[in-house]
Design a protein around this motif. Structure first.
Motif, PDB file in Angstrom:
ATOM      1  N   VAL A 199       4.731 -88.466 -16.459  1.00 53.98           N
ATOM      2  CA  VAL A 199       4.990 -89.358 -15.318  1.00 53.98           C
ATOM      3  C   VAL A 199       3.757 -90.216 -15.066  1.00 53.98           C
ATOM      4  O   VAL A 199       3.838 -91.439 -14.881  1.00 53.98           O
ATOM      5  CB  VAL A 199       5.354 -88.541 -14.057  1.00 53.98           C
ATOM      6  CG1 VAL A 199       5.301 -89.418 -12.813  1.00 53.98           C
ATOM      7  CG2 VAL A 199       6.723 -87.912 -14.220  1.00 53.98           C
ATOM      8  N   ALA A 200       2.576 -89.591 -15.117  1.00 51.28           N
ATOM      9  CA  ALA A 200       1.343 -90.304 -14.815  1.00 51.28           C
ATOM     10  C   ALA A 200       0.950 -91.265 -15.934  1.00 51.28           C
ATOM     11  O   ALA A 200       0.307 -92.278 -15.681  1.00 51.28           O
ATOM     12  CB  ALA A 200       0.221 -89.296 -14.576  1.00 51.28           C
ATOM     13  N   SER A 201       1.365 -90.969 -17.165  1.00 49.15           N
ATOM     14  CA  SER A 201       0.857 -91.760 -18.294  1.00 49.15           C
ATOM     15  C   SER A 201       1.876 -92.749 -18.829  1.00 49.15           C
ATOM     16  O   SER A 201       1.652 -93.360 -19.863  1.00 49.15           O
ATOM     17  CB  SER A 201       0.397 -90.825 -19.403  1.00 49.15           C
ATOM     18  OG  SER A 201       1.529 -90.146 -19.918  1.00 49.15           O
ATOM     19  N   SER A 202       3.025 -92.945 -18.171  1.00 47.54           N
ATOM     20  CA  SER A 202       4.026 -93.858 -18.731  1.00 47.54           C
ATOM     21  C   SER A 202       4.330 -94.982 -17.747  1.00 47.54           C
ATOM     22  O   SER A 202       5.468 -95.252 -17.437  1.00 47.54           O
ATOM     23  CB  SER A 202       5.307 -93.075 -19.065  1.00 47.54           C
ATOM     24  OG  SER A 202       5.829 -92.498 -17.904  1.00 47.54           O
ATOM     25  N   MET A 227       7.213 -72.267 -16.396  1.00 46.29           N
ATOM     26  CA  MET A 227       7.584 -73.329 -15.453  1.00 46.29           C
ATOM     27  C   MET A 227       6.369 -74.188 -15.110  1.00 46.29           C
ATOM     28  O   MET A 227       6.474 -75.416 -15.000  1.00 46.29           O
ATOM     29  CB  MET A 227       8.194 -72.725 -14.179  1.00 46.29           C
ATOM     30  CG  MET A 227       9.631 -72.269 -14.373  1.00 46.29           C
ATOM     31  SD  MET A 227      10.437 -71.790 -12.822  1.00 46.29           S
ATOM     32  CE  MET A 227       9.731 -70.176 -12.558  1.00 46.29           C
ATOM     33  N   ALA A 228       5.206 -73.546 -14.967  1.00 43.52           N
ATOM     34  CA  ALA A 228       3.984 -74.299 -14.669  1.00 43.52           C
ATOM     35  C   ALA A 228       3.647 -75.227 -15.832  1.00 43.52           C
ATOM     36  O   ALA A 228       3.285 -76.396 -15.625  1.00 43.52           O
ATOM     37  CB  ALA A 228       2.835 -73.331 -14.393  1.00 43.52           C
ATOM     38  N   VAL A 229       3.777 -74.744 -17.071  1.00 43.45           N
ATOM     39  CA  VAL A 229       3.487 -75.580 -18.244  1.00 43.45           C
ATOM     40  C   VAL A 229       4.445 -76.772 -18.287  1.00 43.45           C
ATOM     41  O   VAL A 229       4.021 -77.915 -18.485  1.00 43.45           O
ATOM     42  CB  VAL A 229       3.588 -74.740 -19.545  1.00 43.45           C
ATOM     43  CG1 VAL A 229       3.560 -75.638 -20.767  1.00 43.45           C
ATOM     44  CG2 VAL A 229       2.454 -73.718 -19.600  1.00 43.45           C
ATOM     45  N   VAL A 230       5.736 -76.502 -18.043  1.00 40.76           N
ATOM     46  CA  VAL A 230       6.722 -77.594 -18.055  1.00 40.76           C
ATOM     47  C   VAL A 230       6.380 -78.616 -16.975  1.00 40.76           C
ATOM     48  O   VAL A 230       6.415 -79.841 -17.205  1.00 40.76           O
ATOM     49  CB  VAL A 230       8.152 -77.029 -17.858  1.00 40.76           C
ATOM     50  CG1 VAL A 230       9.151 -78.144 -17.586  1.00 40.76           C
ATOM     51  CG2 VAL A 230       8.575 -76.225 -19.089  1.00 40.76           C
ATOM     52  N   PHE A 282       5.405 -82.460 -17.607  1.00 40.82           N
ATOM     53  CA  PHE A 282       6.226 -83.480 -16.948  1.00 40.82           C
ATOM     54  C   PHE A 282       5.342 -84.433 -16.137  1.00 40.82           C
ATOM     55  O   PHE A 282       5.451 -85.661 -16.255  1.00 40.82           O
ATOM     56  CB  PHE A 282       7.250 -82.787 -16.042  1.00 40.82           C
ATOM     57  CG  PHE A 282       8.122 -83.739 -15.291  1.00 40.82           C
ATOM     58  CD1 PHE A 282       9.206 -84.359 -15.900  1.00 40.82           C
ATOM     59  CD2 PHE A 282       7.874 -84.017 -13.948  1.00 40.82           C
ATOM     60  CE1 PHE A 282      10.008 -85.240 -15.206  1.00 40.82           C
ATOM     61  CE2 PHE A 282       8.665 -84.901 -13.243  1.00 40.82           C
ATOM     62  CZ  PHE A 282       9.734 -85.511 -13.877  1.00 40.82           C
ATOM     63  N   LEU A 283       4.442 -83.864 -15.344  1.00 40.26           N
ATOM     64  CA  LEU A 283       3.578 -84.707 -14.508  1.00 40.26           C
ATOM     65  C   LEU A 283       2.652 -85.568 -15.371  1.00 40.26           C
ATOM     66  O   LEU A 283       2.373 -86.713 -15.036  1.00 40.26           O
ATOM     67  CB  LEU A 283       2.759 -83.825 -13.555  1.00 40.26           C
ATOM     68  CG  LEU A 283       3.596 -83.172 -12.447  1.00 40.26           C
ATOM     69  CD1 LEU A 283       2.755 -82.183 -11.650  1.00 40.26           C
ATOM     70  CD2 LEU A 283       4.194 -84.240 -11.523  1.00 40.26           C
TER      71      LEU A 283
END
Ligand SMILES: [Cu+2]
Length: 184
Positions: free
Chosen positions: A25-28, A14-17, A21-22
């Protein structure tokens, strides 16, 4: 032990996902990232195929230790035990077994569906099957550890469901060699 391993594994995954994900979110933030040939899209594609390839053997491995006995795992000469559930008790045709020998429970019910759950003396579920009226489920298990095992109902079956239990004893193999349970 397996529960805590599963819990720790789930947390890591879950931490890897969440991190992946973050990251996206930060790079798009720009429209340029919508294109299919950007570095980020290639990275996503790489992650997708990497995870897909990694998960096939992982899922295969997770199925190795299923709590359902494979036909080939049963010893050639099991001890057959009739197990009948009814509101609200269990009847076992025998309640002393030797350790290390395959026990074949023939599980059925007299009235409604029950759950035939076998627990060890730490009340950890060892194995289980459904007890159904008009049908016999075969449950094979080899008890490696001597001790007192409890049978509890795993399917809500009425007012006294909670009290529907019995127990049996698994003895060290040399103690339990009574003639009626030895067929060899
Ligand atoms: Cu029940």
């Amino acid at each position: 032990m397996y529960q805590s391993l599963a819990w720790a594994t789930s947390l890591v995954v879950m931490a890897v996902v969440a991190i992946v994900f973050l990251y996206f979110v930060a790079s798009s933030r720009t429209r340029a990232d919508d294109g299919a040939h950007t570095a980020s899209a290639r990275w996503r594609s790489g992650i997708f195929w990497g995870l897909s390839i990694a998960f096939v053997p992982l899922i295969g491995y997770s199925l190795v230790d299923m709590p359902y006995p494979l036909p080939g795992n049963a010893s050639a000469n099991p001890i057959v035990v009739q197990a009948v559930g009814r509101q609200w008790s269990w009847t076992l045709s025998q309640d002393h077994f030797p350790a290390g020998r395959t026990i074949e429970f023939h599980v059925t019910a007299d009235d409604v569906n029950h759950g035939f759950g076998i627990y060890d003396d730490h009340l950890r579920l060892v194995t289980q099957t459904q007890a159904m009226p008009g049908y016999t489920n075969i449950l094979r298990h080899t008890f490696a550890t001597p001790g007192t095992y409890r049978v509890l109902c795993l399917e809500y079956c009425g007012l006294a469901h909670y009290a529907m239990m019995t127990q049996f004893t698994v003895e060290a193999a040399s103690v339990a060699q009574s003639p009626e349970v030895r067929h060899d």
